[in-house]
Design a protein around this motif. Structure first.
Motif, PDB file in Angstrom:
ATOM      1  N   HIS A   1    -135.996  18.997  -1.408  1.00 33.65           N
ATOM      2  CA  HIS A   1    -135.372  19.865  -2.411  1.00 33.65           C
ATOM      3  C   HIS A   1    -135.440  21.335  -1.993  1.00 33.65           C
ATOM      4  O   HIS A   1    -136.433  21.802  -1.432  1.00 33.65           O
ATOM      5  CB  HIS A   1    -136.065  19.700  -3.767  1.00 33.65           C
ATOM      6  N   TYR A   2    -134.358  22.057  -2.313  1.00 37.08           N
ATOM      7  CA  TYR A   2    -134.305  23.507  -2.131  1.00 37.08           C
ATOM      8  C   TYR A   2    -134.145  24.120  -3.521  1.00 37.08           C
ATOM      9  O   TYR A   2    -133.084  24.020  -4.138  1.00 37.08           O
ATOM     10  CB  TYR A   2    -133.130  23.910  -1.247  1.00 37.08           C
ATOM     11  N   TYR A   3    -135.211  24.749  -4.018  1.00 38.76           N
ATOM     12  CA  TYR A   3    -135.191  25.330  -5.355  1.00 38.76           C
ATOM     13  C   TYR A   3    -134.840  26.820  -5.276  1.00 38.76           C
ATOM     14  O   TYR A   3    -135.545  27.599  -4.623  1.00 38.76           O
ATOM     15  CB  TYR A   3    -136.536  25.158  -6.051  1.00 38.76           C
ATOM     16  N   PHE A   4    -133.777  27.197  -5.977  1.00 35.39           N
ATOM     17  CA  PHE A   4    -133.384  28.608  -6.042  1.00 35.39           C
ATOM     18  C   PHE A   4    -134.280  29.339  -7.042  1.00 35.39           C
ATOM     19  O   PHE A   4    -134.541  28.847  -8.137  1.00 35.39           O
ATOM     20  CB  PHE A   4    -131.926  28.723  -6.476  1.00 35.39           C
ATOM     21  N   LEU A   5    -134.713  30.554  -6.663  1.00 34.26           N
ATOM     22  CA  LEU A   5    -135.575  31.352  -7.533  1.00 34.26           C
ATOM     23  C   LEU A   5    -134.877  32.579  -8.088  1.00 34.26           C
ATOM     24  O   LEU A   5    -134.808  32.776  -9.294  1.00 34.26           O
ATOM     25  CB  LEU A   5    -136.846  31.770  -6.784  1.00 34.26           C
TER      26      LEU A   5
ATOM     27  N   GLU B   1    -130.411  23.739  -7.312  1.00 34.01           N
ATOM     28  CA  GLU B   1    -131.554  23.291  -8.107  1.00 34.01           C
ATOM     29  C   GLU B   1    -132.393  24.503  -8.506  1.00 34.01           C
ATOM     30  O   GLU B   1    -132.663  25.384  -7.688  1.00 34.01           O
ATOM     31  CB  GLU B   1    -132.419  22.313  -7.316  1.00 34.01           C
ATOM     32  N   VAL B   2    -132.819  24.502  -9.755  1.00 34.41           N
ATOM     33  CA  VAL B   2    -133.635  25.592 -10.293  1.00 34.41           C
ATOM     34  C   VAL B   2    -134.846  24.970 -10.981  1.00 34.41           C
ATOM     35  O   VAL B   2    -134.688  24.028 -11.771  1.00 34.41           O
ATOM     36  CB  VAL B   2    -132.834  26.441 -11.307  1.00 34.41           C
ATOM     37  N   PRO B   3    -136.063  25.450 -10.713  1.00 35.06           N
ATOM     38  CA  PRO B   3    -137.228  24.933 -11.445  1.00 35.06           C
ATOM     39  C   PRO B   3    -137.020  25.104 -12.948  1.00 35.06           C
ATOM     40  O   PRO B   3    -136.464  26.116 -13.388  1.00 35.06           O
ATOM     41  CB  PRO B   3    -138.390  25.803 -10.937  1.00 35.06           C
ATOM     42  N   SER B   4    -137.440  24.128 -13.730  1.00 36.56           N
ATOM     43  CA  SER B   4    -137.248  24.225 -15.175  1.00 36.56           C
ATOM     44  C   SER B   4    -137.944  25.475 -15.715  1.00 36.56           C
ATOM     45  O   SER B   4    -139.026  25.841 -15.261  1.00 36.56           O
ATOM     46  CB  SER B   4    -137.786  22.976 -15.872  1.00 36.56           C
TER      47      SER B   4
ATOM     48  N   THR C   1    -119.258  34.394  -7.880  1.00 32.55           N
ATOM     49  CA  THR C   1    -119.226  34.370  -9.336  1.00 32.55           C
ATOM     50  C   THR C   1    -119.882  35.611  -9.927  1.00 32.55           C
ATOM     51  O   THR C   1    -119.413  36.165 -10.930  1.00 32.55           O
ATOM     52  CB  THR C   1    -119.943  33.114  -9.860  1.00 32.55           C
ATOM     53  N   LEU C   2    -120.973  36.059  -9.303  1.00 38.55           N
ATOM     54  CA  LEU C   2    -121.716  37.223  -9.798  1.00 38.55           C
ATOM     55  C   LEU C   2    -121.123  38.541  -9.316  1.00 38.55           C
ATOM     56  O   LEU C   2    -121.626  39.610  -9.682  1.00 38.55           O
ATOM     57  CB  LEU C   2    -123.178  37.132  -9.344  1.00 38.55           C
ATOM     58  N   ASP C   3    -120.062  38.468  -8.498  1.00 41.74           N
ATOM     59  CA  ASP C   3    -119.431  39.666  -7.927  1.00 41.74           C
ATOM     60  C   ASP C   3    -120.444  40.482  -7.116  1.00 41.74           C
ATOM     61  O   ASP C   3    -120.526  41.695  -7.218  1.00 41.74           O
ATOM     62  CB  ASP C   3    -118.806  40.540  -9.024  1.00 41.74           C
ATOM     63  N   LEU C   4    -121.225  39.773  -6.287  1.00 42.31           N
ATOM     64  CA  LEU C   4    -122.186  40.404  -5.386  1.00 42.31           C
ATOM     65  C   LEU C   4    -121.784  40.058  -3.955  1.00 42.31           C
ATOM     66  O   LEU C   4    -121.594  38.886  -3.636  1.00 42.31           O
ATOM     67  CB  LEU C   4    -123.609  39.893  -5.640  1.00 42.31           C
ATOM     68  N   ASN C   5    -121.647  41.070  -3.110  1.00 39.33           N
ATOM     69  CA  ASN C   5    -121.308  40.770  -1.711  1.00 39.33           C
ATOM     70  C   ASN C   5    -122.483  41.015  -0.771  1.00 39.33           C
ATOM     71  O   ASN C   5    -122.337  40.933   0.445  1.00 39.33           O
ATOM     72  CB  ASN C   5    -120.081  41.565  -1.255  1.00 39.33           C
ATOM     73  N   CYS C   6    -123.656  41.290  -1.339  1.00 32.06           N
ATOM     74  CA  CYS C   6    -124.848  41.501  -0.516  1.00 32.06           C
ATOM     75  C   CYS C   6    -126.086  41.271  -1.373  1.00 32.06           C
ATOM     76  O   CYS C   6    -126.069  41.528  -2.584  1.00 32.06           O
ATOM     77  CB  CYS C   6    -124.859  42.923   0.045  1.00 32.06           C
ATOM     78  N   GLY C   7    -127.154  40.775  -0.742  1.00 28.42           N
ATOM     79  CA  GLY C   7    -128.388  40.601  -1.488  1.00 28.42           C
ATOM     80  C   GLY C   7    -129.361  39.685  -0.770  1.00 28.42           C
ATOM     81  O   GLY C   7    -129.000  38.967   0.167  1.00 28.42           O
ATOM     82  N   SER C   8    -130.610  39.725  -1.221  1.00 33.06           N
ATOM     83  CA  SER C   8    -131.658  38.846  -0.708  1.00 33.06           C
ATOM     84  C   SER C   8    -131.936  37.775  -1.739  1.00 33.06           C
ATOM     85  O   SER C   8    -132.117  38.067  -2.926  1.00 33.06           O
ATOM     86  CB  SER C   8    -132.933  39.646  -0.430  1.00 33.06           C
ATOM     87  N   LEU C   9    -131.956  36.516  -1.292  1.00 32.55           N
ATOM     88  CA  LEU C   9    -132.175  35.382  -2.181  1.00 32.55           C
ATOM     89  C   LEU C   9    -133.457  34.668  -1.796  1.00 32.55           C
ATOM     90  O   LEU C   9    -133.775  34.540  -0.611  1.00 32.55           O
ATOM     91  CB  LEU C   9    -131.011  34.386  -2.109  1.00 32.55           C
ATOM     92  N   ASP C  10    -134.179  34.184  -2.788  1.00 29.46           N
ATOM     93  CA  ASP C  10    -135.438  33.468  -2.554  1.00 29.46           C
ATOM     94  C   ASP C  10    -135.320  32.011  -2.967  1.00 29.46           C
ATOM     95  O   ASP C  10    -134.784  31.694  -4.038  1.00 29.46           O
ATOM     96  CB  ASP C  10    -136.583  34.133  -3.325  1.00 29.46           C
ATOM     97  N   PHE C  11    -135.854  31.125  -2.097  1.00 27.50           N
ATOM     98  CA  PHE C  11    -135.874  29.689  -2.346  1.00 27.50           C
ATOM     99  C   PHE C  11    -137.270  29.143  -2.079  1.00 27.50           C
ATOM    100  O   PHE C  11    -138.072  29.766  -1.370  1.00 27.50           O
ATOM    101  CB  PHE C  11    -134.901  28.950  -1.412  1.00 27.50           C
TER     102      PHE C  11
ATOM    103  N   ASN D   1    -129.085  40.306 -14.564  1.00 25.47           N
ATOM    104  CA  ASN D   1    -129.879  39.597 -15.565  1.00 25.47           C
ATOM    105  C   ASN D   1    -130.329  38.257 -14.989  1.00 25.47           C
ATOM    106  O   ASN D   1    -129.510  37.387 -14.699  1.00 25.47           O
ATOM    107  CB  ASN D   1    -129.037  39.397 -16.828  1.00 25.47           C
ATOM    108  N   LYS D   2    -131.643  38.079 -14.821  1.00 28.36           N
ATOM    109  CA  LYS D   2    -132.170  36.866 -14.201  1.00 28.36           C
ATOM    110  C   LYS D   2    -131.754  35.605 -14.959  1.00 28.36           C
ATOM    111  O   LYS D   2    -131.443  34.576 -14.352  1.00 28.36           O
ATOM    112  CB  LYS D   2    -133.693  36.931 -14.114  1.00 28.36           C
ATOM    113  N   LEU D   3    -131.741  35.658 -16.289  1.00 29.52           N
ATOM    114  CA  LEU D   3    -131.387  34.483 -17.077  1.00 29.52           C
ATOM    115  C   LEU D   3    -129.943  34.057 -16.811  1.00 29.52           C
ATOM    116  O   LEU D   3    -129.646  32.869 -16.651  1.00 29.52           O
ATOM    117  CB  LEU D   3    -131.598  34.761 -18.559  1.00 29.52           C
ATOM    118  N   LEU D   4    -129.037  35.049 -16.736  1.00 26.91           N
ATOM    119  CA  LEU D   4    -127.644  34.735 -16.440  1.00 26.91           C
ATOM    120  C   LEU D   4    -127.484  34.230 -15.013  1.00 26.91           C
ATOM    121  O   LEU D   4    -126.691  33.321 -14.748  1.00 26.91           O
ATOM    122  CB  LEU D   4    -126.766  35.978 -16.661  1.00 26.91           C
TER     123      LEU D   4
END
Length: 300
Positions: free
Chosen positions: A269-273, A129-132, A253-263, A115-118
């Motif tokens: 500033h480094y904004y997490f997407l 940091e997350v864009p508002s 925290t998300l119980d993920l041990n693999c994945g692609s992350l976008d910033f 869930n993106k919101l979570l």
């Protein structure tokens, strides 16, 4: 025995399998069109499809790439018995899935749709940091030209939008108001970027690549709108240690041990997407000489 849950002709899976073959490792690749019967032999559970058969306790590690396990539902003439047996079979299928996920693994089928919101809430708690952003069913409070619209879910494709085509839903700048109410939609502040960063995470290790998408009008808002005639310049990149530590905290925290992350990198500033647990990484692996396919094979 290594179990790989994937899709037919999925290229990333094939590239990892090439390394497993080179290492002489035994594996089973499950496709999305396989349907398994759950059986018992000598008090051991085994799964059988038209192309694979394996005992549950022979599996030592699992890579959930894409797709998922499918099981055949037993059918009886008596509808009441059917209802009861379907419930019993559900618990047996649940046991099989949870047993596989308890083994050494890369990704889990149960964690494929996040869930993106979570995720954004947890990212902020981890110190990223997350864009508002906000949800709205009108554009009354949307700042036109300075707000983007994205899907609440990960990276959806609309299959068969016409008889012979599909469509991808891209990030878009909101440049005109809507006169009617619509379903609650995800809006986010548009960040003026220096460049984008794609990071690949695997069991605490992080590899990153800079994507200079802002230099091309076609890819400025969403780099997935690839310009094949004039591709974006990509380069190996090292995130600051502080950002990598926050990524590790978020993934744990998300119980993920693999994945692609976008910033997005904007000034200092480094904004997490977002995170895509089964995102593509072959391009980054090749461009930056990371050999991520071998990293996955080695872990399995």
């Amino acid at each position: 025995m290594i179990l790989i849950i994937s899709k037919n002709k999925e290229i990333t899976t094939t590239e990892v399998i090439k390394w497993l073959l080179k290492m002489g490792k035994s594996f089973i690749r499950i496709h999305e069109d396989e349907v398994f019967d759950i059986k018992v032999k000598e008090k051991r559970i085994f799964l059988e499809s038209y192309r694979n058969l394996f005992f549950l306790d022979d599996i030592t590690s699992v890579w959930y790439r894409r797709g998922g396990l499918q099981f055949r539902q037993l059918q009886y003439e008596n509808k009441q018995i059917n209802l009861t047996m379907n419930e019993y079979q559900h618990w047996l299928e649940d046991y099989v899935r949870k047993t596989l996920e308890s083994k050494k693994h890369i990704n889990k089928e149960s964690k494929n749709d996040i869930n993106k919101l979570l995720v954004l809430e947890q990212a902020q708690k981890a110190g990223l940091e997350v864009p508002s952003y906000f949800l709205a069913d009108t554009t009354k409070e949307v700042v036109l030209g300075r707000t983007i619209i994205k899907t609440i879910c990960g990276n959806p494709r609309v299959d068969h939008i016409t008889a012979d085509s599909t469509a991808t839903m891209y990030t878009k700048v909101v440049d005109q108001p809507e006169n009617e109410l619509f379903f609650p939609t995800f809006f986010q502040e548009k960040i003026e970027k220096d460049f984008e960063i794609r990071s690949f995470y695997l069991n605490g290790n992080i590899w990153s690549m800079a994507i200079f998408s802002q230099n091309d009008e076609q890819t400025q808002i969403d780099f997935r709108k690839y310009n094949l005639k004039r591709p974006n310049r990509n380069a190996l990149y090292q995130l600051p240690d502080t950002i990598e530590q926050k990524i590790r905290m978020l993934m744990e925290t998300l119980d993920l041990n693999c994945g692609s992350l976008d910033f997005i990198k904007s000034g200092s500033h480094y904004y997490f997407l977002e995170i895509n647990p089964t995102g593509q990484f072959l391009g980054m692996s090749s461009i930056c000489n990371y050999s991520l396919e071998k990293e996955i094979a080695d872990y399995l």
